[in-house]
Every structure is written in C-alpha cells, then in structure tokens.
Design a protein around this motif. Structure first.
Motif, short mmCIF file in Angstrom:
data_model
loop_
_atom_site.label_atom_id
_atom_site.label_comp_id
_atom_site.label_asym_id
_atom_site.label_seq_id
_atom_site.Cartn_x
_atom_site.Cartn_y
_atom_site.Cartn_z
N VAL A 98 31.56 -17.56 -9.19
CA VAL A 98 31.26 -16.43 -8.30
C VAL A 98 30.01 -15.73 -8.80
CG1 VAL A 98 32.16 -14.36 -7.18
CG2 VAL A 98 33.74 -16.15 -7.94
N ALA A 99 29.04 -15.54 -7.90
CA ALA A 99 27.81 -14.81 -8.22
C ALA A 99 27.80 -13.49 -7.46
CB ALA A 99 26.58 -15.65 -7.85
N PHE A 100 27.36 -12.41 -8.14
CA PHE A 100 27.29 -11.07 -7.56
C PHE A 100 25.82 -10.65 -7.52
CE2 PHE A 100 31.33 -11.62 -9.57
CZ PHE A 100 32.25 -10.99 -8.75
N SER A 101 25.39 -10.09 -6.40
CA SER A 101 24.00 -9.64 -6.28
C SER A 101 23.92 -8.41 -5.38
CB SER A 101 23.11 -10.76 -5.73
OG SER A 101 23.54 -11.14 -4.43
N ASP A 102 22.85 -7.64 -5.60
CA ASP A 102 22.56 -6.47 -4.77
C ASP A 102 21.79 -6.96 -3.54
OD1 ASP A 102 21.79 -4.14 -3.58
OD2 ASP A 102 20.89 -3.26 -5.36
N TYR A 103 22.43 -6.94 -2.39
CA TYR A 103 21.81 -7.51 -1.19
C TYR A 103 20.56 -6.73 -0.79
CZ TYR A 103 21.34 -9.33 3.56
OH TYR A 103 20.85 -9.91 4.70
N ASP A 104 20.60 -5.41 -0.93
CA ASP A 104 19.46 -4.59 -0.50
C ASP A 104 18.26 -4.74 -1.43
OD1 ASP A 104 20.96 -3.60 1.63
OD2 ASP A 104 21.82 -2.01 0.40
N GLU A 105 18.52 -4.77 -2.74
CA GLU A 105 17.44 -4.84 -3.72
C GLU A 105 17.12 -6.26 -4.14
OE1 GLU A 105 15.68 -2.28 -4.56
OE2 GLU A 105 16.90 -0.80 -3.52
N GLY A 106 18.03 -7.20 -3.88
CA GLY A 106 17.80 -8.59 -4.27
C GLY A 106 17.98 -8.85 -5.75
N GLY A 107 18.62 -7.95 -6.46
CA GLY A 107 18.83 -8.12 -7.90
C GLY A 107 20.19 -8.72 -8.21
N GLY A 108 20.25 -9.47 -9.30
CA GLY A 108 21.50 -10.07 -9.72
C GLY A 108 22.40 -9.06 -10.42
N LEU A 109 23.71 -9.18 -10.19
CA LEU A 109 24.69 -8.29 -10.81
C LEU A 109 25.68 -9.05 -11.68
CD1 LEU A 109 25.44 -5.91 -7.79
CD2 LEU A 109 23.89 -5.50 -9.70
N GLY A 110 25.33 -10.29 -12.04
CA GLY A 110 26.19 -11.06 -12.95
C GLY A 110 26.94 -12.18 -12.24
N ARG A 111 27.62 -12.99 -13.06
CA ARG A 111 28.41 -14.12 -12.58
C ARG A 111 29.74 -14.14 -13.32
NH1 ARG A 111 25.02 -17.86 -9.99
NH2 ARG A 111 26.68 -19.41 -10.12
N THR B 97 25.05 0.80 -1.50
CA THR B 97 24.78 -0.49 -2.12
C THR B 97 25.64 -1.54 -1.44
OG1 THR B 97 24.29 0.50 -4.29
CG2 THR B 97 24.81 -1.85 -4.26
N GLN B 98 25.03 -2.66 -1.07
CA GLN B 98 25.78 -3.79 -0.51
C GLN B 98 25.82 -4.90 -1.56
OE1 GLN B 98 24.37 -6.47 2.81
NE2 GLN B 98 26.07 -5.46 3.88
N ILE B 99 27.02 -5.19 -2.03
CA ILE B 99 27.22 -6.21 -3.06
C ILE B 99 27.61 -7.51 -2.35
CG2 ILE B 99 28.48 -6.85 -5.13
CD1 ILE B 99 29.06 -3.86 -5.53
N LEU B 100 26.83 -8.56 -2.59
CA LEU B 100 27.08 -9.85 -1.97
C LEU B 100 27.78 -10.76 -2.98
CD1 LEU B 100 26.69 -11.72 0.48
CD2 LEU B 100 24.52 -12.44 -0.53
N LEU B 101 28.97 -11.27 -2.61
CA LEU B 101 29.72 -12.20 -3.44
C LEU B 101 29.55 -13.61 -2.86
CD1 LEU B 101 31.27 -9.34 -3.62
CD2 LEU B 101 33.13 -10.68 -4.58
N VAL B 102 29.17 -14.57 -3.68
CA VAL B 102 29.00 -15.96 -3.26
C VAL B 102 29.87 -16.84 -4.15
CG1 VAL B 102 27.40 -17.87 -2.91
CG2 VAL B 102 26.66 -15.53 -2.46
N VAL B 103 30.81 -17.58 -3.53
CA VAL B 103 31.74 -18.43 -4.27
C VAL B 103 31.39 -19.89 -4.02
CG1 VAL B 103 34.16 -19.07 -4.57
CG2 VAL B 103 33.57 -16.70 -4.10
N ARG B 104 31.29 -20.65 -5.11
CA ARG B 104 31.00 -22.08 -5.02
C ARG B 104 32.05 -22.84 -5.83
NH1 ARG B 104 25.81 -19.82 -5.49
NH2 ARG B 104 24.37 -20.37 -3.80
N SER B 105 32.58 -23.92 -5.23
CA SER B 105 33.56 -24.77 -5.90
C SER B 105 33.42 -26.18 -5.38
CB SER B 105 34.99 -24.25 -5.64
OG SER B 105 35.95 -25.09 -6.25
N ALA B 106 33.50 -27.17 -6.28
CA ALA B 106 33.36 -28.57 -5.89
C ALA B 106 34.47 -28.95 -4.91
CB ALA B 106 33.41 -29.47 -7.13
#
Length: 242
Positions: free
Chosen positions: A92-105, A126-135
């Motif tokens: 799971v990756a976390f990022s600031d959608y408005d600023e485009g900065g990473g907030l950790g994994r 602040t809009q926090i975007l969560l992106v989940v990746r799994s094989a």
C-alpha cells in the motif's frame, strides 16, 4: 554381415519384398515404443505440475476499505492514523493527491488489516490517495479527504508562544542596549575637542543638554554641550557621523 547381404541378394523378388516389409514393421514397433516412453514422461511431468499448482493457496482479492478516519473528517492533530481492510500481504502506497508528495508505504497484515500513521502537510484540506497492489489482483485505489483545523486551545497556545517570543526579543534588545552603554567611556571634553580623531571608533558617553541642532551632509552641529560635571555651556561642537 557380408554373408547375410549376399544371401539376401540371392533371394527372389518376392522374398526380398517380404524382407523389406518385415524390417519396416520391426522399425515401426521400435519407434512406437520410444514415442510411448516420451509421452508417458511428459504426462507424468504435466501431472506433477498440475499437482504442484493445485497445492498453492489461491489468492483471494479483497476490496480496499477505510474505516478510520471517515472520509470528509475534521482532525486536529498533524499525525493521523489510517485503518482499513485490503488483500492480505498487499503493498500500500500513501500520497498527498493535491501536492503530489509521498506519505510512505506499508504492507497489509496477514489477517487483511491495514494500519498506517501519516503526517499531514499542514492546516486545511488534504486528499490522501491509497494505492494497493498485489500479485494476481487488480490495482485498488481509495481517495480519503480530511481537513485539519486547530482547536481553541491550540490557537491560544500559538498566541502565547508569539507573545513569549516578543517578550524575549524586547528583553534581548534591552540587554543589548545595557551592554552597549556599559562598554562606553567619558573622555575629557578638552582632549576630545583638541584631538577628536584620537577617539575615532570609540564608544563615548556624555551627559548634557542640547539647545539647537543644525544638520548638514554627513554630520551636524549642536549648540551646547556639558563637560559631564553639570549643564554648563561649552560652545558649539561638530558631531561626526550624525
């Protein structure tokens, strides 16, 4: 071998034909045996692969959900803990959608629970975007909107901090002036009037009363000075650098 070939050549045509048919038949039998062994080996390998594949646990793709904080929540702290559910062991990756900065994994736990503390960039939305990746699973996303506001206590603490800083600055200024005055000296006025360049660059202190000031380029004139022992007029004196 030569005797067998000579004997074969001595046969009649129909005997030779039967001999060729027999040799071909024997060759077909041998070829069939070889192909059968290869098919048996391939089939065995295929069955082993199927068995190994069947023994692997199937990947269960779970939807991404966020239970804390609620979407659109108002928070008062800079650090916010995010909780939710997703595919076990997924990244799971976390990022600031408005600023485009990473907030950790982080990684989803084996039980499918998701826990991560992120630091908000500042006060406001602040809009926090969560992106989940799994094989073996499709990519999943979730946009979490939070707004950070300061409480009345936090605002009061900020005002107090500014006031304390102002007081410290004024005290530092007063201490600087006191130290500056303490470093000055009061030379004899007659010596100063006779040879003012001798005291150039020195910090001096005089007590007196000024009746009139006339300024010109790079300096000025005062109408009266005291010699430090009282307010007795001593005439006009040019002030350098005034």
């Amino acid at each position: 071998m030569k005797n067998a070939w000579a004997k074969f050549r001595g046969w009649t045509w129909w005997q030779q034909t039967l001999g060729w048919i027999g040799a071909a038949f024997v060759g077909l039998i041998i070829l069939g045996a070889i192909v059968g062994e290869e098919d048996t080996g391939s089939s065995g390998e295929s069955q082993a692969d199927q068995k190994e594949a069947s023994e692997k646990p199937a990947v269960t793709c779970a939807p991404l959900t966020v239970s804390k904080p609620r979407d659109g929540s108002v928070v008062h702290k800079r650090r916010v803990q995010i909780r939710g559910k997703a595919t076990p062991n997924a990244s799971v990756a976390f990022s600031d959608y408005d600023e485009g900065g990473g907030l950790g994994r982080t990684h989803v736990r084996a039980d499918g629970s998701l826990v991560r503390t992120v630091t908000l960039p500042g006060v406001g939305h602040t809009q926090i975007l969560l992106v989940v990746r799994s094989a073996g699973c499709p990519r999943a996303e979730f946009a979490l909107d939070v707004t950070r506001k300061r409480t009345a206590a936090q605002l009061a603490a900020i005002r107090q901090k500014k006031a304390d800083a102002k007081i410290r600055k004024a005290a530092a200024r007063q201490q600087f002036e006191a130290n500056y005055k303490a470093s000055t000296a009061t030379p004899d006025y007659n010596q100063l009037a006779k040879n003012p360049d001798r005291y150039k660059g020195d910090k001096v202190k005089f007590r007196g009363q000024i009746f009139q000031i006339q300024e010109d380029e790079g300096g000025g004139w005062i109408a009266s000075l005291s010699d430090g022992r009282g307010l007795r007029p001593l005439g006009r004196q040019h002030l350098r650098g005034v």
